[in-house]
Design a protein around this motif. Structure first.
Motif, mmCIF file in Angstrom:
data_model
loop_
_atom_site.group_PDB
_atom_site.id
_atom_site.type_symbol
_atom_site.label_atom_id
_atom_site.label_comp_id
_atom_site.label_asym_id
_atom_site.label_seq_id
_atom_site.Cartn_x
_atom_site.Cartn_y
_atom_site.Cartn_z
ATOM 1 N N GLU A 205 -19.852 56.925 6.303
ATOM 2 C CA GLU A 205 -19.342 58.249 6.666
ATOM 3 C C GLU A 205 -20.433 59.311 6.796
ATOM 4 O O GLU A 205 -20.385 60.120 7.741
ATOM 5 C CB GLU A 205 -18.282 58.696 5.662
ATOM 6 C CG GLU A 205 -17.538 59.950 6.094
ATOM 7 C CD GLU A 205 -16.345 60.241 5.199
ATOM 8 O OE1 GLU A 205 -15.516 61.070 5.596
ATOM 9 O OE2 GLU A 205 -16.257 59.637 4.111
ATOM 10 N N PRO A 206 -21.445 59.364 5.921
ATOM 11 C CA PRO A 206 -22.503 60.366 6.116
ATOM 12 C C PRO A 206 -23.224 60.223 7.457
ATOM 13 O O PRO A 206 -23.649 61.225 8.046
ATOM 14 C CB PRO A 206 -23.445 60.108 4.943
ATOM 15 C CG PRO A 206 -22.592 59.470 3.892
ATOM 16 C CD PRO A 206 -21.617 58.635 4.652
ATOM 17 N N VAL A 207 -23.371 58.983 7.942
ATOM 18 C CA VAL A 207 -24.006 58.775 9.245
ATOM 19 C C VAL A 207 -23.112 59.342 10.344
ATOM 20 O O VAL A 207 -23.573 60.042 11.253
ATOM 21 C CB VAL A 207 -24.286 57.291 9.480
ATOM 22 C CG1 VAL A 207 -24.886 57.063 10.876
ATOM 23 C CG2 VAL A 207 -25.217 56.749 8.406
ATOM 24 N N TYR A 208 -21.811 59.047 10.258
ATOM 25 C CA TYR A 208 -20.883 59.572 11.252
ATOM 26 C C TYR A 208 -20.878 61.099 11.232
ATOM 27 O O TYR A 208 -20.846 61.747 12.292
ATOM 28 C CB TYR A 208 -19.474 59.041 10.992
ATOM 29 C CG TYR A 208 -19.328 57.540 11.099
ATOM 30 C CD1 TYR A 208 -20.252 56.767 11.806
ATOM 31 C CD2 TYR A 208 -18.265 56.880 10.487
ATOM 32 C CE1 TYR A 208 -20.122 55.388 11.904
ATOM 33 C CE2 TYR A 208 -18.121 55.495 10.583
ATOM 34 C CZ TYR A 208 -19.053 54.758 11.296
ATOM 35 O OH TYR A 208 -18.922 53.388 11.393
ATOM 36 N N ASP A 209 -20.905 61.682 10.032
ATOM 37 C CA ASP A 209 -20.918 63.144 9.925
ATOM 38 C C ASP A 209 -22.206 63.721 10.509
ATOM 39 O O ASP A 209 -22.183 64.772 11.168
ATOM 40 C CB ASP A 209 -20.779 63.567 8.458
ATOM 41 C CG ASP A 209 -19.392 63.289 7.900
ATOM 42 O OD1 ASP A 209 -18.451 63.113 8.709
ATOM 43 O OD2 ASP A 209 -19.240 63.239 6.671
ATOM 44 N N ALA A 210 -23.316 63.047 10.275
ATOM 45 C CA ALA A 210 -24.603 63.554 10.745
ATOM 46 C C ALA A 210 -24.703 63.519 12.263
ATOM 47 O O ALA A 210 -25.287 64.415 12.876
ATOM 48 C CB ALA A 210 -25.739 62.745 10.130
ATOM 49 N N GLY A 305 -27.759 69.002 21.092
ATOM 50 C CA GLY A 305 -26.743 70.021 20.853
ATOM 51 C C GLY A 305 -25.560 69.501 20.071
ATOM 52 O O GLY A 305 -25.017 70.187 19.202
ATOM 53 N N LEU A 306 -25.145 68.251 20.368
ATOM 54 C CA LEU A 306 -24.020 67.670 19.637
ATOM 55 C C LEU A 306 -24.354 67.541 18.155
ATOM 56 O O LEU A 306 -23.543 67.886 17.288
ATOM 57 C CB LEU A 306 -23.687 66.293 20.219
ATOM 58 C CG LEU A 306 -22.571 65.526 19.504
ATOM 59 C CD1 LEU A 306 -21.219 66.176 19.766
ATOM 60 C CD2 LEU A 306 -22.543 64.054 19.946
ATOM 61 N N VAL A 307 -25.557 67.047 17.840
ATOM 62 C CA VAL A 307 -25.940 66.811 16.451
ATOM 63 C C VAL A 307 -26.179 68.126 15.715
ATOM 64 O O VAL A 307 -25.760 68.303 14.568
ATOM 65 C CB VAL A 307 -27.183 65.905 16.395
ATOM 66 C CG1 VAL A 307 -27.755 65.843 14.978
ATOM 67 C CG2 VAL A 307 -26.830 64.498 16.890
ATOM 68 N N ARG A 308 -26.833 69.078 16.359
ATOM 69 C CA ARG A 308 -27.200 70.321 15.663
ATOM 70 C C ARG A 308 -26.054 71.331 15.609
ATOM 71 O O ARG A 308 -25.866 72.013 14.614
ATOM 72 C CB ARG A 308 -28.409 70.965 16.348
ATOM 73 C CG ARG A 308 -29.723 70.246 16.051
ATOM 74 C CD ARG A 308 -30.879 70.901 16.759
ATOM 75 N NE ARG A 308 -31.051 72.287 16.392
ATOM 76 C CZ ARG A 308 -31.731 72.715 15.315
ATOM 77 N NH1 ARG A 308 -32.287 71.830 14.502
ATOM 78 N NH2 ARG A 308 -31.846 74.009 15.060
ATOM 79 N N ASP A 309 -25.286 71.409 16.676
ATOM 80 C CA ASP A 309 -24.276 72.471 16.773
ATOM 81 C C ASP A 309 -22.849 71.962 16.749
ATOM 82 O O ASP A 309 -21.912 72.766 16.707
ATOM 83 C CB ASP A 309 -24.495 73.270 18.066
ATOM 84 C CG ASP A 309 -25.912 73.810 18.180
ATOM 85 O OD1 ASP A 309 -26.461 74.227 17.145
ATOM 86 O OD2 ASP A 309 -26.457 73.792 19.297
ATOM 87 N N GLY A 310 -22.664 70.656 16.794
ATOM 88 C CA GLY A 310 -21.311 70.116 16.850
ATOM 89 C C GLY A 310 -20.773 70.170 18.263
ATOM 90 O O GLY A 310 -21.372 70.751 19.172
ATOM 91 N N GLU A 311 -19.614 69.552 18.471
ATOM 92 C CA GLU A 311 -19.063 69.494 19.818
ATOM 93 C C GLU A 311 -18.484 70.838 20.231
ATOM 94 O O GLU A 311 -18.000 71.620 19.418
ATOM 95 C CB GLU A 311 -17.989 68.407 19.903
ATOM 96 C CG GLU A 311 -16.750 68.670 19.059
ATOM 97 C CD GLU A 311 -15.772 67.523 19.155
ATOM 98 O OE1 GLU A 311 -14.614 67.778 19.526
ATOM 99 O OE2 GLU A 311 -16.164 66.380 18.861
#
Length: 453
Positions: A205-210, A305-311
């Motif tokens: 889960e932490p990988v998915y969240d990251a 952008g997806l990783v840093r700011d979210g979708e």
């Protein structure tokens, strides 16, 4: 004789059909019909209602489950995917069972005994499935895309992750037949996303969240081209590829530039888009919906952008376009309103007025699909003037008119028989086989079993 063609295989189900449909079967021409395939079935038996205030229990339907399981076992042993059936049972219990197998040239029907789309040309697919992305002049990555920053961000979030080697990344590229974008390589250098590195969901889960999604390992990356997004002809032929000038994502079924790397947890796929729309960026992140046949939604301008700011999801709203027209009581009011040089798909649905003429759409250069509800066409023979049709869906009576006049368009790649109400399936099967014979295609097969209950 294969198990699926033995009367004893069907006897328990026939007994249920007999006891639950006695009045219907005793009427002149009385019959019941259904369909059974691996893991699914549609059979006309009564399901006993549970006592008030109590949910239905398995035992309430145990007889049905047991009877259908017997057929499922026979399907597996016979190597058959599914079978439709028509049962005629006299009041004295004499049963005549017609088994219908679609064969390689007919798609299974949707939840019933009638055939699905008839494939007149082997291997043919609807026009949207043949479309490749259009080149977009000046398409470039988003200015914020930064593989080095992406890698640093992920290493901070996942300090203990096991990354992929350069050899593993190269192997994935060789399997896919294309070079992975630099951002995607940066992601996998931090985490190779193998389940054996985690062992359970709490560790994963932490990988998915990251990352922002359920990340696939490198050996599960795939190209979401049109062939990966299968759909029955009767639905696929009603689609059209439309990409507005301000679209970030091309309105395609699939693209050789859509590289799927994850899932949103609900069956929708995340992909890097290397063939963006006119207002998109190379390497943007898109969401390919599992409930849709065509198009995708923009999630982020880049993987960074997806990783840093979210979708930042931007849904590709399906605008009204002249390529697809629905003429019915709730939509367009006439065929004339649908006539447009861009028209590709015309659907004539439930209609309260007089039957309509197809004259307004004769000669349109792109019209390839026509679907007409029973009784809506003033003269079915006008269809012969639609020389570019690839898919035609009509009521049995309209097909009969065309067949008798030898006026079925030879341009067709597939066909559908529009069936409404309680129609006997066997004449529909005969009609489908008549169409298949015109194209020298394998027919549907019928097997008759008889016995006493």
């Amino acid at each position: 004789m294969s198990p699926i063609h033995e009367f004893t295989t069907w006897e328990p189900l026939l007994w249920l059909l007999y006891t639950d449909n006695a009045e219907r079967l005793a009427a002149p021409g009385g019959h019941v019909a259904g369909h059974i395939s691996h893991g699914a079935w549609s059979v006309p038996v009564r399901r006993r209602s549970p006592p008030p205030g109590q949910a239905a229990q398995i035992e309430d339907m145990q007889e049905e489950f047991d009877a259908v399981r017997r057929v499922h076992t026979a399907l597996a042993e016979s190597g058959v995917d599914g079978v439709a059936f028509v049962a005629e049972i006299s009041p004295a219990g004499r049963a005549v069972l017609h088994l219908i197998e679609t064969g390689p040239a007919v798609e299974p029907g949707i939840g019933g005994p009638h055939p699905g789309s008839i494939l007149l040309v082997e291997g043919a697919v609807p026009e949207p499935w043949r479309r490749l992305p259009d080149p977009v002049a000046g398409a470039a990555p988003d200015p914020a895309a930064d593989p080095a920053l992406l890698e640093r961000t992920l290493r901070e979030r996942l300090p203990d992750a096991i990354g992929a080697t350069e050899a593993e990344i190269a192997a994935a590229e060789e399997r896919l037949g294309s070079t992975l974008p630099e951002e995607l390589k940066a992601l996998y250098r931090v985490t190779r996303a193998r389940w054996e590195d985690w062992g359970d969901y709490d560790t994963a889960e932490p990988v998915y969240d990251a990352v922002g999604c359920e990340l696939f390992p490198l050996d599960r990356l795939y190209v979401a081209d049109a062939a990966s997004r299968r759909s029955p002809w009767q639905f696929a032929a009603m689609e059209a590829v439309v990409t507005p000038p301000d679209a970030a994502v091309q309105g395609l079924v699939g693209s050789p530039g859509w590289i799927v790397f994850g899932d949103n947890g609900g069956g929708d796929r995340l992909a890097v888009d290397l063939t963006p729309g006119p207002r998109g960026h190379t390497g943007q992140i898109i969401l390919i919906g599992h409930e849709e046949n065509i198009g995708a939604d923009l999630l982020a301008a880049s993987l960074t952008g997806l990783v840093r700011d979210g979708e930042r999801e931007e849904r590709a709203h399906r605008r009204e376009a002249p390529e697809v027209a629905y003429v019915n009581v709730a939509s367009l009011g006439s065929v004339e309103e649908a006539a447009d040089p861009a028209l590709e798909v015309l659907s004539i649905g439930v209609w309260e007025g007089a039957p309509v003429s197809l004259a307004p759409v004769v000669g349109l250069p792109r019209l390839r699909t026509l679907s007409a509800y029973p009784g809506t066409l003033a003269d079915p023979l006008e269809i012969a003037k639609l020389t570019g049709l690839e898919y035609l869906e009509l009521a049995p009576e309209d097909w009969r008119t065309l067949l008798d006049a030898d006026a079925v368009p030879r341009s067709l790649l597939a066909a559908g028989i529009e069936v409404h109400g309680e129609r006997h399936p066997l004449p529909v099967v005969d009609l489908a086989n008549e169409l298949l014979a015109r194209w020298d295609r394998p027919p549907m097969t019928r097997t008759v079993l008889e016995g006493d209950l």
